[in-house]
Design a protein around this motif. Sequence first.
Motif, short mmCIF file in Angstrom:
data_model
loop_
_atom_site.label_atom_id
_atom_site.label_comp_id
_atom_site.label_asym_id
_atom_site.label_seq_id
_atom_site.Cartn_x
_atom_site.Cartn_y
_atom_site.Cartn_z
N LYS A 80 39.48 54.39 39.47
CA LYS A 80 39.66 54.95 40.81
C LYS A 80 41.00 55.70 40.90
O LYS A 80 41.99 55.26 40.31
N GLN A 114 45.22 45.91 29.59
CA GLN A 114 45.09 46.34 30.99
C GLN A 114 43.98 47.37 30.99
O GLN A 114 44.08 48.39 30.29
N PRO A 115 42.89 47.11 31.73
CA PRO A 115 41.73 47.99 31.59
C PRO A 115 41.95 49.41 32.09
O PRO A 115 42.78 49.65 32.96
N ASN A 131 40.91 41.00 30.64
CA ASN A 131 41.63 41.91 31.55
C ASN A 131 42.91 41.27 32.07
O ASN A 131 42.88 40.25 32.74
N ARG A 132 43.99 41.90 31.76
CA ARG A 132 45.29 41.43 32.24
C ARG A 132 46.04 42.62 32.80
O ARG A 132 45.70 43.77 32.55
N GLY A 133 47.09 42.35 33.56
CA GLY A 133 47.83 43.43 34.17
C GLY A 133 49.03 43.83 33.35
O GLY A 133 48.92 44.54 32.35
N ASP A 135 51.76 39.49 31.69
CA ASP A 135 50.46 38.81 31.77
C ASP A 135 49.76 38.78 30.41
O ASP A 135 49.11 37.81 30.04
N GLN A 164 51.49 36.27 28.30
CA GLN A 164 51.16 34.92 28.76
C GLN A 164 49.78 34.51 28.28
O GLN A 164 49.55 33.35 27.94
N ASP A 200 49.11 31.11 26.34
CA ASP A 200 48.16 30.11 26.84
C ASP A 200 46.97 29.92 25.91
O ASP A 200 46.08 29.12 26.21
N LEU A 204 44.68 32.11 25.44
CA LEU A 204 43.50 32.73 26.05
C LEU A 204 43.18 34.09 25.43
O LEU A 204 42.20 34.73 25.80
N SER A 225 51.06 29.01 33.77
CA SER A 225 50.04 30.05 33.65
C SER A 225 49.51 30.34 35.06
O SER A 225 50.05 29.87 36.05
N TYR A 226 48.42 31.10 35.13
CA TYR A 226 47.85 31.46 36.42
C TYR A 226 47.58 30.23 37.30
O TYR A 226 47.79 30.27 38.50
N ASP A 282 44.09 45.72 42.25
CA ASP A 282 44.79 46.63 41.34
C ASP A 282 44.60 46.28 39.86
O ASP A 282 44.67 45.11 39.49
N VAL A 283 44.38 47.32 39.05
CA VAL A 283 44.26 47.07 37.61
C VAL A 283 45.57 46.56 37.01
O VAL A 283 45.58 45.90 35.99
N SER A 284 46.67 46.90 37.66
CA SER A 284 47.94 46.44 37.10
C SER A 284 48.12 44.93 37.28
O SER A 284 49.02 44.34 36.73
N TYR A 285 47.23 44.32 38.08
CA TYR A 285 47.20 42.85 38.13
C TYR A 285 46.02 42.32 37.31
O TYR A 285 45.67 41.16 37.41
N GLY A 286 45.38 43.20 36.58
CA GLY A 286 44.21 42.79 35.81
C GLY A 286 42.94 42.86 36.63
O GLY A 286 41.91 42.29 36.27
N GLY A 287 43.00 43.55 37.78
CA GLY A 287 41.82 43.65 38.65
C GLY A 287 40.86 44.73 38.18
O GLY A 287 41.04 45.32 37.11
N GLY A 328 40.16 47.47 40.05
CA GLY A 328 40.52 48.77 40.62
C GLY A 328 39.68 49.17 41.81
O GLY A 328 39.83 50.28 42.32
N ASP A 329 38.78 48.29 42.26
CA ASP A 329 37.92 48.63 43.40
C ASP A 329 38.60 48.28 44.72
O ASP A 329 39.39 47.34 44.79
N THR A 330 38.23 49.05 45.75
CA THR A 330 38.77 48.73 47.08
C THR A 330 37.81 47.78 47.79
O THR A 330 36.63 47.71 47.47
N GLU A 342 46.17 51.24 48.62
CA GLU A 342 47.15 50.28 48.09
C GLU A 342 47.42 49.16 49.09
O GLU A 342 48.38 48.41 48.93
N PRO A 345 57.89 34.76 36.65
CA PRO A 345 57.54 36.16 36.92
C PRO A 345 56.30 36.24 37.81
O PRO A 345 55.33 35.51 37.60
N LYS A 359 42.11 34.99 38.57
CA LYS A 359 42.43 35.02 37.13
C LYS A 359 42.27 33.64 36.49
O LYS A 359 41.86 33.53 35.34
N SER A 400 39.72 33.01 33.53
CA SER A 400 40.21 32.52 32.25
C SER A 400 39.53 31.22 31.83
O SER A 400 39.26 31.01 30.66
#
Lengths: 348, 503
Positions: free
Chosen positions: A105, A157-158, A188-190, A194, A197, A201, A203, B135-136, B177-182, B184-186, B199, B267, B453, B457
């Motif tokens: 997107k 990161q995808p 998938n990680r950011g 991440d 990590q 872990d 993983l 971890s998460y 957000d993909v930068s969180y490993g998501g 990317g969809d709204t 955002e 972090p 996550k 995982s």
Amino acid sequence: MKKRTLSLCLAVGVIFLLSTTYSLAADKLISGNLRIVIGSKSTGGDTYQNSAIVADALAKKLDINVKVDAVGATAAFNTLKRVSNGSTVMIFHDQSYLGYLYGQKGYENPFEQYRIGPTVAINPGNAYLVAKKSPYKNVDEVLKACAEGNNIRVAIQPGGVSEIGYSAMKNAIKIQYPGKEECLVAVNRGSQSDKNQAMFDGLADVINGSVQANEQYTRLPADDQKAMSFIWLTARSKTIQQANPEGMGETSRADLLKYVDPNVNVTQDGKKNFTFDKEFFFLYNKDMNPAIVAELDRALSEIFAEGKIQETQKKSFFIPNFMPSSEAEAYLKDKMAQYEVILKALHK
Amino acid sequence: MEFLSALDPLFFFLIFAGSLIGIVFGAIPGMTATMAVAVCLPLTYALDLNHGLALLLGLYVGGISGGLVPAILLNIPGTPSSITTTFDGYPMTQRGEGERALKVGIVSSLFGGLLSAAVLFFFAPVLADVAIKFSYVEKFLIIFFALTVIASLSRNLLMGLFSGVIGVWLALIGTYDVSYGGNGDTRLMFDFMEPYLAEGFSLLPVLIGLFGVATILDEAEKGIKENTADMKLSLQKGAKFSFSVFRKQKINLLRSGFIGTFIGMLPGVGGSAASVLSYTQAKNFSRHPEKLGTGEPEGVIASEASNNGLTGGALIPLLSLGIPGDSTTAVLIGAFTLQGVQVGPLFIGENLDTWNTMMVALLTANLMMFVTMFFAIKYIARVVMVPKYILYPIIMMMCVVGAYAINYGVMFDVWTLLLFGVGGYLAAKVGIEVAPLVIGFILGGQAEVYFVKSLESFGTLTIFFTKSPIAMFLWVLIFISVGYSIYTAVKAHRQKQAGDNGK
């Protein structure tokens, strides 16, 4: 009479001064402030670092103020679309078109939506790593493990630069061991944190990283939970060869060359190996004045001809790679077409 | 001891300048420590690494500390991590104890900053190894633990929880957000909103909207009744500051400083969680929990000691793992990359001089921040003496400018500010509680990412209970926190009933 002559002289002087200033300003296509938006939100990453180097050189060359703003891809593209007067330009890397190829997107075909500016540098550090205690010591063992039906998890990161090497490995498995490509699984990680990590872990078996961010981890003793080893740098061998001999940190150029083609085999089509150089380039508003494009090309040509910027870039582990706009556009278009073939083959 | 040669007058001047500019940034609603560091980052390109770091660390410490000024005097958190400072700081100002509250906050900030600097200096590499055990799952539980503060902060438990849920819901609007490993969809929005809300709502405009603009609207409703003479009286009528206030707060100071340091070193958990968490604990351990939120120095101490404790804490993963602990250190790392210096697990050992210089800079920045603020506070506190019909339009203007600037010029952030300002003003009329809503908003996004996550995982919900001894310990803390909140709510209810029956 004297008074009148003085007034006349003053008036003529002012008019002359104004006209000179005006004509000087008119002569200068780029003056005042230039804003460079970048496709990353991080000021600690390679995009900011590379852009800051270029911005500093441009500011000196053109005698203007240049400010780099780490606004992120979506905001940067939106800004670029909005501002066509040349006061705002963008610097980003291959993610610009890979995001589009992966259907992310906020990404559109950059060659249709924007004007491509000159390339300035390559970051040769895109890397894949395993834990030092991992049973897999190189890419070959990873691919063979998949061939034997073991699931190998790769933290990425995808949707872009981080994923392209994963896609290439998947493609290589498809070619070498058809039907086994499903054994290579994306985790998938950011951020880099991440991805690291995920390895700590247990993983992920393989993680995407970079020479800059992970080199110190590769020097930790094997009994340290954080210790990692490089297994693959996606850059071309000839790119790494241009780096300073001391390489990065304590890992020399010679050491780094062990992890690139032809010492690492990730086939692209059964004949040649896949490689990927992360290249930084300018993007402009589609309607930006061609004279400004030419002016930036000229300024950067001169900067690179002087040779100082190359030293700064190499000191920061960038490989100088200046190509003027027209050359850069054709080159990057071709590059995108090559990766498009790989990604299409994977989805067949 | 080669690093001593770097400690020239310019070095100390840069720390001083950094602290001062940082305080100003922190004190202006809508401008943050992160923004101060980002704005000055390019300047460090012209300096060497040590001098650059001196400037940036001054900005960092000053920026985090400056946030307490508007939080206490105007009920507007200058930075997100000073939200909990408003809970007790502003009621103190209303009681005429603004100057006292500021001094309590500054001393606590100094303590938190020094404590975290000491922890950083002595234990950085060891703690980095502890940080990677989180971890998460553990991070989700920490956020969950911080969210339990909603229960104890609510005036009406049910309404407070409802407000908290609204906050979480608002936080989820936007892109995963993909930068969180998501993906990317709204989500949670209509397509036409995408250009504006891709955002999500930005944190700072939401905060200054809910706290600043809503307060201004509230005051506007009351009309102009006071004059400066009245304000002067109220500024002087409250209790005076004395260090004796800390006599019974040693544990609170230590606990809050450590919580800040600890959260800082994880972090992705962030500064706001630190102050929220330590405020929760201050309330849980307080002898008079019902008084927190009504203008108790205890609350200001908890909030400020922890948000400054964050500074040293966030530098732990930065210098021991190469990973920033919070948003400001994420910008700070740029100073290293601009100079071509790698930060990672071997940074301290390989750059002892830089490490020592940084420690001197951090220590000096805390002391300079303290001296600058402690002695200037008498004058800063006078801001409340400015008639509100003059003060509020200026604040409004600063809020708008800050909101516009926070993401480098996004007009929608200004609309967000106004939307949440009017929304917050109206919400209070129907009983929605702003504090739980804001906490839900701040922590909701992270809670979601870590929850999703964790499930991605490990694939099972039971992992939240069985992942590690740390997870189990966190559950114990969560149960104690929730149980205690219920206990105090029931006790207060019974007392109220008994009081009503006695009438």
